[in-house]
Write a protein that holds these residues in place. Structure first.
Motif, PDB file in Angstrom:
ATOM      1  N   GLY A 183      10.469  -4.303   8.286  1.00 17.77           N
ATOM      2  CA  GLY A 183       9.486  -4.921   8.581  1.00 17.77           C
ATOM      3  C   GLY A 183       8.910  -6.062   7.523  1.00 17.77           C
ATOM      4  O   GLY A 183       9.713  -6.144   6.490  1.00 17.77           O
ATOM      5  N   TRP A 184       7.523  -6.628   7.652  1.00 17.81           N
ATOM      6  CA  TRP A 184       7.041  -7.329   6.671  1.00 17.81           C
ATOM      7  C   TRP A 184       5.655  -6.548   6.540  1.00 17.81           C
ATOM      8  O   TRP A 184       4.841  -6.496   7.234  1.00 17.81           O
ATOM      9  CB  TRP A 184       6.621  -8.895   7.236  1.00 17.81           C
ATOM     10  CG  TRP A 184       7.882  -9.929   7.052  1.00 17.81           C
ATOM     11  CD1 TRP A 184       9.217  -9.428   6.882  1.00 17.81           C
ATOM     12  CD2 TRP A 184       7.767 -11.108   7.406  1.00 17.81           C
ATOM     13  NE1 TRP A 184       9.994 -10.616   7.116  1.00 17.81           N
ATOM     14  CE2 TRP A 184       9.046 -11.535   7.246  1.00 17.81           C
ATOM     15  CE3 TRP A 184       6.673 -12.079   7.666  1.00 17.81           C
ATOM     16  CZ2 TRP A 184       9.178 -13.074   7.096  1.00 17.81           C
ATOM     17  CZ3 TRP A 184       6.966 -13.626   7.449  1.00 17.81           C
ATOM     18  CH2 TRP A 184       8.157 -13.864   7.316  1.00 17.81           C
ATOM     19  N   LEU A 185       5.388  -6.530   5.124  1.00 21.23           N
ATOM     20  CA  LEU A 185       4.279  -5.978   4.459  1.00 21.23           C
ATOM     21  C   LEU A 185       3.525  -7.320   4.080  1.00 21.23           C
ATOM     22  O   LEU A 185       4.054  -7.801   3.271  1.00 21.23           O
ATOM     23  CB  LEU A 185       4.447  -4.968   3.405  1.00 21.23           C
ATOM     24  CG  LEU A 185       3.266  -4.732   2.641  1.00 21.23           C
ATOM     25  CD1 LEU A 185       2.128  -3.867   3.670  1.00 21.23           C
ATOM     26  CD2 LEU A 185       3.775  -3.934   1.367  1.00 21.23           C
ATOM     27  N   GLY A 186       2.271  -7.590   4.764  1.00 21.48           N
ATOM     28  CA  GLY A 186       1.384  -8.840   4.430  1.00 21.48           C
ATOM     29  C   GLY A 186       0.063  -8.406   3.818  1.00 21.48           C
ATOM     30  O   GLY A 186      -0.458  -7.457   4.257  1.00 21.48           O
ATOM     31  N   ALA A 225      10.768  -1.408   4.457  1.00 23.33           N
ATOM     32  CA  ALA A 225      11.287  -0.321   5.598  1.00 23.33           C
ATOM     33  C   ALA A 225      10.577  -0.641   6.864  1.00 23.33           C
ATOM     34  O   ALA A 225       9.387  -0.598   6.835  1.00 23.33           O
ATOM     35  CB  ALA A 225      11.540   0.863   4.970  1.00 23.33           C
ATOM     36  N   MET A 226      11.092  -0.571   7.924  1.00 23.18           N
ATOM     37  CA  MET A 226      10.482  -0.609   9.302  1.00 23.18           C
ATOM     38  C   MET A 226       9.547   0.540   9.500  1.00 23.18           C
ATOM     39  O   MET A 226       8.672   0.385  10.483  1.00 23.18           O
ATOM     40  CB  MET A 226      11.626  -0.783  10.630  1.00 23.18           C
ATOM     41  CG  MET A 226      12.510   0.488  10.677  1.00 23.18           C
ATOM     42  SD  MET A 226      13.848   0.251  11.748  1.00 23.18           S
ATOM     43  CE  MET A 226      12.714  -0.144  13.424  1.00 23.18           C
ATOM     44  N   ASP A 227       9.884   1.934   8.882  1.00 25.18           N
ATOM     45  CA  ASP A 227       8.952   2.963   8.991  1.00 25.18           C
ATOM     46  C   ASP A 227       8.100   3.138   7.907  1.00 25.18           C
ATOM     47  O   ASP A 227       7.480   4.160   7.693  1.00 25.18           O
ATOM     48  CB  ASP A 227       9.902   4.112   9.373  1.00 25.18           C
ATOM     49  CG  ASP A 227      10.798   4.293   8.054  1.00 25.18           C
ATOM     50  OD1 ASP A 227      10.847   3.491   7.211  1.00 25.18           O
ATOM     51  OD2 ASP A 227      11.614   5.654   8.050  1.00 25.18           O
ATOM     52  N   ASP A 228       7.668   2.047   7.178  1.00 25.74           N
ATOM     53  CA  ASP A 228       7.004   2.256   6.123  1.00 25.74           C
ATOM     54  C   ASP A 228       5.368   2.145   6.520  1.00 25.74           C
ATOM     55  O   ASP A 228       5.244   2.053   7.601  1.00 25.74           O
ATOM     56  CB  ASP A 228       7.173   0.947   5.044  1.00 25.74           C
ATOM     57  CG  ASP A 228       6.746   1.355   3.522  1.00 25.74           C
ATOM     58  OD1 ASP A 228       6.123   2.337   3.289  1.00 25.74           O
ATOM     59  OD2 ASP A 228       7.373   0.515   2.765  1.00 25.74           O
ATOM     60  N   ASP A 229       4.619   2.692   5.723  1.00 21.77           N
ATOM     61  CA  ASP A 229       3.253   2.662   5.978  1.00 21.77           C
ATOM     62  C   ASP A 229       2.439   1.944   4.926  1.00 21.77           C
ATOM     63  O   ASP A 229       2.810   2.139   3.457  1.00 21.77           O
ATOM     64  CB  ASP A 229       2.759   4.312   5.810  1.00 21.77           C
ATOM     65  CG  ASP A 229       1.643   4.500   6.379  1.00 21.77           C
ATOM     66  OD1 ASP A 229       0.492   3.894   5.844  1.00 21.77           O
ATOM     67  OD2 ASP A 229       1.604   5.453   7.248  1.00 21.77           O
ATOM     68  N   VAL A 230       1.402   1.296   5.069  1.00 22.62           N
ATOM     69  CA  VAL A 230       0.629   0.594   4.136  1.00 22.62           C
ATOM     70  C   VAL A 230      -0.135   1.342   3.240  1.00 22.62           C
ATOM     71  O   VAL A 230      -0.088   0.991   2.129  1.00 22.62           O
ATOM     72  CB  VAL A 230      -0.480  -0.254   4.888  1.00 22.62           C
ATOM     73  CG1 VAL A 230       0.122  -1.553   5.771  1.00 22.62           C
ATOM     74  CG2 VAL A 230      -1.426   0.619   5.858  1.00 22.62           C
ATOM     75  N   THR A 256      -3.318 -12.888  -9.082  1.00 25.92           N
ATOM     76  CA  THR A 256      -3.445 -11.669  -7.956  1.00 25.92           C
ATOM     77  C   THR A 256      -4.921 -11.301  -7.964  1.00 25.92           C
ATOM     78  O   THR A 256      -5.839 -11.680  -8.838  1.00 25.92           O
ATOM     79  CB  THR A 256      -2.723 -10.497  -8.631  1.00 25.92           C
ATOM     80  OG1 THR A 256      -3.429 -10.011 -10.081  1.00 25.92           O
ATOM     81  CG2 THR A 256      -1.236 -10.829  -8.840  1.00 25.92           C
ATOM     82  N   GLY A 257      -5.256 -10.336  -7.090  1.00 27.72           N
ATOM     83  CA  GLY A 257      -6.498 -10.203  -6.960  1.00 27.72           C
ATOM     84  C   GLY A 257      -6.460  -8.977  -5.704  1.00 27.72           C
ATOM     85  O   GLY A 257      -5.525  -8.514  -5.139  1.00 27.72           O
ATOM     86  N   PRO A 258      -7.676  -8.339  -5.408  1.00 35.01           N
ATOM     87  CA  PRO A 258      -7.823  -7.233  -4.218  1.00 35.01           C
ATOM     88  C   PRO A 258      -7.407  -7.809  -3.207  1.00 35.01           C
ATOM     89  O   PRO A 258      -7.763  -8.986  -2.748  1.00 35.01           O
ATOM     90  CB  PRO A 258      -9.174  -6.873  -4.487  1.00 35.01           C
ATOM     91  CG  PRO A 258     -10.130  -7.787  -4.799  1.00 35.01           C
ATOM     92  CD  PRO A 258      -8.979  -8.589  -6.044  1.00 35.01           C
ATOM     93  N   SER A 259      -6.738  -7.157  -2.100  1.00 37.83           N
ATOM     94  CA  SER A 259      -6.219  -7.505  -0.806  1.00 37.83           C
ATOM     95  C   SER A 259      -7.632  -7.400   0.002  1.00 37.83           C
ATOM     96  O   SER A 259      -8.325  -6.470  -0.056  1.00 37.83           O
ATOM     97  CB  SER A 259      -5.262  -6.655  -0.405  1.00 37.83           C
ATOM     98  OG  SER A 259      -5.417  -5.213  -0.126  1.00 37.83           O
ATOM     99  N   ILE A 260      -7.859  -8.346   1.009  1.00 38.20           N
ATOM    100  CA  ILE A 260      -8.864  -8.098   2.003  1.00 38.20           C
ATOM    101  C   ILE A 260      -8.272  -7.729   3.347  1.00 38.20           C
ATOM    102  O   ILE A 260      -8.984  -7.344   4.210  1.00 38.20           O
ATOM    103  CB  ILE A 260      -9.859  -9.591   1.944  1.00 38.20           C
ATOM    104  CG1 ILE A 260      -8.823 -10.717   2.295  1.00 38.20           C
ATOM    105  CG2 ILE A 260     -10.320  -9.573   0.764  1.00 38.20           C
ATOM    106  CD1 ILE A 260      -9.565 -11.846   2.613  1.00 38.20           C
ATOM    107  N   GLU A 261      -7.120  -7.816   3.576  1.00 41.57           N
ATOM    108  CA  GLU A 261      -6.207  -7.399   4.607  1.00 41.57           C
ATOM    109  C   GLU A 261      -4.968  -6.861   4.200  1.00 41.57           C
ATOM    110  O   GLU A 261      -4.214  -7.482   3.537  1.00 41.57           O
ATOM    111  CB  GLU A 261      -6.235  -8.271   5.833  1.00 41.57           C
ATOM    112  CG  GLU A 261      -5.854  -7.846   7.031  1.00 41.57           C
ATOM    113  CD  GLU A 261      -4.363  -8.051   7.321  1.00 41.57           C
ATOM    114  OE1 GLU A 261      -3.824  -7.318   8.416  1.00 41.57           O
ATOM    115  OE2 GLU A 261      -3.690  -8.754   6.543  1.00 41.57           O
ATOM    116  N   LYS A 262      -4.408  -5.660   4.943  1.00 34.98           N
ATOM    117  CA  LYS A 262      -3.056  -5.396   4.536  1.00 34.98           C
ATOM    118  C   LYS A 262      -2.497  -4.876   5.887  1.00 34.98           C
ATOM    119  O   LYS A 262      -3.079  -3.874   6.500  1.00 34.98           O
ATOM    120  CB  LYS A 262      -3.150  -4.384   3.469  1.00 34.98           C
ATOM    121  CG  LYS A 262      -1.625  -3.963   2.817  1.00 34.98           C
ATOM    122  CD  LYS A 262      -1.859  -2.910   1.736  1.00 34.98           C
ATOM    123  CE  LYS A 262      -2.694  -3.408   0.361  1.00 34.98           C
ATOM    124  NZ  LYS A 262      -2.770  -2.502  -0.453  1.00 34.98           N
ATOM    125  N   SER A 263      -0.994  -5.111   5.978  1.00 29.09           N
ATOM    126  CA  SER A 263      -0.633  -4.647   7.435  1.00 29.09           C
ATOM    127  C   SER A 263       0.862  -4.796   7.471  1.00 29.09           C
ATOM    128  O   SER A 263       1.343  -5.413   6.663  1.00 29.09           O
ATOM    129  CB  SER A 263      -1.319  -5.391   8.678  1.00 29.09           C
ATOM    130  OG  SER A 263      -0.923  -6.777   8.556  1.00 29.09           O
TER     131      SER A 263
END
Length: 389
Positions: A183-186, A225-230, A256-263
């Motif tokens: 998957g893609w972690l964004g 990984a496709m079964d990863d978790d944020v 860099t900086g704090p994420s305001i959305e992660k999925s």
């Protein structure tokens, strides 16, 4: 309630179709199972092909796009520290525009509200009835009360998990699918982009993409990984992984900086054939999915909207049904080309769990050919900016 076209799905494809039809005097009702705020809260891609940009302008929603969109005349493909710039302008005389899908949707909602167009949010139990007859209709529940919309045609713009595709009998449709083993972690961060153009990066550690929404809002992705978790990824862990996957000169400049959305988004290629059954037409994710590599999701939905809107306008204005009868064939011809490009980009740039040393050598040879061959770069550029409708 009676309308000419019932549109199931209040995302950008359904709204764009409604707007284009409205400007030609064709009535529609848009049904959406979520709230408007929920739809506008979805974080999606932001690279628009020239064809979609032209459609948005034709729909009268190009003002903010033209003011705030960022024109890109190239992109960067990297493999380790080696970088290949693909010059769109030189190879195609065209560009792409970076403008978030959320903003496209916001503009389309504003236009529909201004024109007083009909739409209903938070609908439940939507059913498409008698689509194989000349009197289709749609039923739904709103706040526990049943409603019915009689119409001439139904446009299914309700995504992969919607009811529209499922309304076509299983013996009348065939589905083609490839699920990718990652998957893609964004993340979205209020930081300046690391580069003025998108970077598609391949490395021994996996794939990464450096993108942006504006000068102070960046969108970054890494293969996971496709079964990863944020919850397994702190912001620091993400930034460290991203640095290891992009060229060193850009890693050193990364802010860099704090994420305001992660999925995390799974990757799949999917096509349903045909894209119409009787008076029901499928558009966008209801009919096809592409991996995000290559930025084809929203853009391929837009080509569907182009073909369907032109077909319906020709029917109502000129009594010409050729576009309606040929919608699926015409749309699918372009869809499969977009599927091929997205599959190729994904295969070129990602690390696969079962990849052998031979497979990696083939990737490296493919990248070397792209680096050394202007014709190969032109083909990538032509596909990226968008094939003609």
């Amino acid at each position: 309630m009676r309308t000419q076209v019932a549109i199931v799905g209040g995302g950008p494809s359904g709204l764009l179709l409604a707007q284009l039809l409205h400007l030609q005097g064709i009535s529609s009702v848009v049904l959406e199972r979520k709230t408007k705020d929920y739809v506008l809260g979805r974080i999606r891609a932001g690279v628009l092909e020239v064809g979609l940009v032209d459609q948005l302008r034709a729909a009268g929603v190009g003002e903010r796009l033209d003011a705030d969109g960022i024109t890109h005349d190239g992109t960067v493909i990297s493999y380790g520290d080696e970088q290949i710039r693909i010059d769109f302008a030189a190879h195609t005389d065209q560009t792409v525009t970076v403008y978030g899908q959320t903003e496209v949707t916001r503009d389309l909602y504003a236009a529909r509200e201004e024109m007083g167009g009909a739409f209903v949010f938070e609908v439940e139990n939507v059913e498409i009835k008698d689509a194989d007859t000349d009197q289709p209709y749609v039923t739904y529940q709103k706040d526990g009360t049943g409603h019915r919309i009689d119409c001439d045609y139904v446009a299914g713009c309700d995504g992969f998990h919607g009811v529209s595709r499922q309304s076509i009998p299983t013996d009348k449709r065939k589905e083609f699918e490839k699920v990718y083993p990652f998957g893609w972690l964004g993340i979205l961060s209020e930081t300046p982009p690391v580069h003025e153009e998108l970077i598609y990066a391949s490395s021994d550690a996996g794939f990464a993409l450096c993108s942006m929404r504006n000068a102070n809002l960046s969108r970054y992705y890494i293969q996971c990984a496709m079964d990863d978790d944020v919850r397994n990824w702190s912001d620091d862990a993400f930034w460290d992984a991203l640095r290891r996957r992009i060229p060193a000169e850009h890693a050193e400049m990364l802010v860099t900086g704090p994420s305001i959305e992660k999925s995390i988004a799974p990757l799949r290629s999917f096509v349903c054939e045909p894209m119409q059954w009787g008076r029901l037409f499928l558009c966008g994710d209801a009919a096809h999915i592409v991996p995000p590599t290559g930025a084809k999701g929203l853009n391929t939905a837009a080509s569907d909207v182009h073909y369907l809107s032109q077909a319906l306008i020709a029917h109502y204005k000129d009594g010409d049904n050729s576009g309606i009868e040929g919608y699926s064939q015409k749309a699918l011809a372009r869809v499969w080309k977009a599927e091929r490009f997205s599959w190729w980009m994904t295969s070129l740039l990602h690390r696969f769990p079962d990849q052998s040393e031979f497979d990696i050598k083939m990737q490296q040879a493919d990248v070397a050919f792209l680096r050394d061959n202007a014709n190969a770069q032109a083909v990538l550029a032509q596909n990226y900016v968008g094939l003609p409708y």
